[in-house]
Structures are given as C-alpha cells and as structure tokens.
Design a protein around this motif. Structure first.
Motif, PDB file in Angstrom:
ATOM      1  N   ALA A  38       0.826  -1.215   0.000  1.00 26.53           N
ATOM      2  CA  ALA A  38       0.000   0.000   0.000  1.00 26.53           C
ATOM      3  C   ALA A  38       0.855   1.257   0.000  1.00 26.53           C
ATOM      4  N   VAL A  39       1.979   1.232   0.710  1.00 23.91           N
ATOM      5  CA  VAL A  39       2.914   2.358   0.746  1.00 23.91           C
ATOM      6  C   VAL A  39       4.298   1.832   0.423  1.00 23.91           C
ATOM      7  N   VAL A  40       4.926   2.447  -0.570  1.00 27.16           N
ATOM      8  CA  VAL A  40       6.270   2.057  -0.996  1.00 27.16           C
ATOM      9  C   VAL A  40       7.145   3.297  -0.990  1.00 27.16           C
ATOM     10  N   VAL A  53      10.912  10.493   6.524  1.00 25.88           N
ATOM     11  CA  VAL A  53       9.663  10.034   5.895  1.00 25.88           C
ATOM     12  C   VAL A  53       9.305   8.636   6.380  1.00 25.88           C
ATOM     13  N   LYS A  54      10.300   7.757   6.468  1.00 24.16           N
ATOM     14  CA  LYS A  54      10.033   6.410   6.988  1.00 24.16           C
ATOM     15  C   LYS A  54       9.505   6.502   8.415  1.00 24.16           C
ATOM     16  N   GLY A  55      10.081   7.392   9.225  1.00 29.98           N
ATOM     17  CA  GLY A  55       9.614   7.580  10.599  1.00 29.98           C
ATOM     18  C   GLY A  55       8.207   8.141  10.666  1.00 29.98           C
ATOM     19  N   LEU A  56       7.883   9.049   9.755  1.00 26.55           N
ATOM     20  CA  LEU A  56       6.528   9.612   9.702  1.00 26.55           C
ATOM     21  C   LEU A  56       5.502   8.505   9.486  1.00 26.55           C
ATOM     22  N   PHE A  57       5.724   7.678   8.471  1.00 30.55           N
ATOM     23  CA  PHE A  57       4.761   6.616   8.174  1.00 30.55           C
ATOM     24  C   PHE A  57       4.699   5.589   9.298  1.00 30.55           C
ATOM     25  N   ARG A  58       5.842   5.189   9.809  1.00 33.84           N
ATOM     26  CA  ARG A  58       5.842   4.201  10.895  1.00 33.84           C
ATOM     27  C   ARG A  58       5.178   4.771  12.142  1.00 33.84           C
ATOM     28  N   VAL A  62       1.769   2.882   9.833  1.00 30.60           N
ATOM     29  CA  VAL A  62       1.844   2.328   8.480  1.00 30.60           C
ATOM     30  C   VAL A  62       3.143   1.536   8.354  1.00 30.60           C
ATOM     31  N   SER A  63       3.068   0.394   7.701  1.00 26.84           N
ATOM     32  CA  SER A  63       4.254  -0.426   7.462  1.00 26.84           C
ATOM     33  C   SER A  63       4.620  -0.348   5.979  1.00 26.84           C
ATOM     34  N   PRO A  64       5.437   0.626   5.592  1.00 26.14           N
ATOM     35  CA  PRO A  64       5.774   0.763   4.172  1.00 26.14           C
ATOM     36  C   PRO A  64       6.790  -0.277   3.723  1.00 26.14           C
ATOM     37  N   PRO A 126      -6.403  10.377   4.377  1.00 22.77           N
ATOM     38  CA  PRO A 126      -7.377   9.778   3.454  1.00 22.77           C
ATOM     39  C   PRO A 126      -6.720   8.954   2.336  1.00 22.77           C
ATOM     40  N   LEU A 127      -5.580   9.405   1.842  1.00 22.99           N
ATOM     41  CA  LEU A 127      -4.856   8.614   0.836  1.00 22.99           C
ATOM     42  C   LEU A 127      -4.460   7.253   1.403  1.00 22.99           C
ATOM     43  N   LEU A 128      -3.944   7.272   2.615  1.00 20.32           N
ATOM     44  CA  LEU A 128      -3.520   6.028   3.262  1.00 20.32           C
ATOM     45  C   LEU A 128      -4.702   5.103   3.531  1.00 20.32           C
ATOM     46  N   LYS A 129      -5.833   5.685   3.929  1.00 24.06           N
ATOM     47  CA  LYS A 129      -7.039   4.876   4.163  1.00 24.06           C
ATOM     48  C   LYS A 129      -7.537   4.258   2.864  1.00 24.06           C
TER      49      LYS A 129
END
Length: 136
Positions: A38-40, A53-58, A62-64, A126-129
């Motif tokens: 879902a997130v790359v 950015v990796k820290g933001l998602f985690r 989110v598990s990118p 919303p994009l992530l959802k």
C-alpha cells in the motif's frame, strides 16, 4: 536525444532511445515495486530526509515497503528513472537528489515536500485509508 512522452498506467514519463537515461524495463520494475504494498518508499539508507519520511509513516502505524536504492542491484538506474518521473532536470545517480520518493496505492505521491504538504493539509490520511494502509 529524442524525447517522446508515453503514459503507462498512472505514470507519465519521458523516454530516451538508447541514450542511457533509463530503459523501459526499469520503469516496469518501478511499477511492480510500487504496486507490491500500500505504501512504498524508494530511499537511500544514509539520507536523513528518507529516514524522516520512513519515521513519519511508521509513527502513523503504516508499514511501508522500503527499497534502499544504495543497496539495490539496479538502484542507480531506478534512481535515475525516479528523478525523471519527478521531473528533475538531472537524473544524477551520485547524490540522493529528490529522494525519498513515495508511492501510495501504486500512485506516485512524490518526494518529501509533497508528502509533508499532504500530511500538513490533511490529505495524507485519506490517501492512506483509501490504499488500505490505515484502518482508523
């Protein structure tokens, strides 16, 4: 050099014939890598912005999927192609440039500036959802 614009799925890019910019198989590789989760995030292991950015998602839960281009066998070619997709004038492979590059739901969101702007204006969640990366 001869440029022409092609569209493949949600990608629009410039292709140069036999000039070493990036072959179409690299674009296919990027598309398949971008669709695997879902997130790359395309990153460089020593880049502080990539780390942020990796820290933001985690931090959002989110598990990118993270592709460290400095450790990838085709990392230099993938980096050049990503820079072209972002519209950067130099596809330099020796510096991180506009990395990280983030894809959500198989679509390119962009680099750090676009991700942070989306986060600040409230459009990132919303994009992530929609991509199935968040279940809040």
């Amino acid at each position: 050099m001869q440029y022409k614009t092609e569209t493949r799925g949600s990608f629009s890019y410039n292709k140069v014939n036999n000039m070493g910019v990036f072959p179409s198989d690299i674009l296919v590789k990027i598309e398949s890598m971008a669709a695997e989760n879902a997130v790359v995030i395309f990153s460089v292991s020593t880049c502080c912005m990539c780390h942020a950015v990796k820290g933001l998602f985690r931090g959002m839960g989110v598990s990118p999927a993270v592709h460290e281009l400095d450790l990838h066998p085709y990392g230099v070619d993938i980096h050049r192609a990503l820079m072209r997709l972002l519209g950067c004038s130099s596809g330099a492979s020796t510096s991180p440039g506009a990395l990280p590059v983030v894809f959500i739901g198989g679509k390119m969101v962009g680099s750090m500036e676009r991700v942070m702007a989306s986060h600040i204006n409230g459009s990132l969640v919303p994009l992530l959802k929609d991509a199935g990366a968040l279940w809040l």
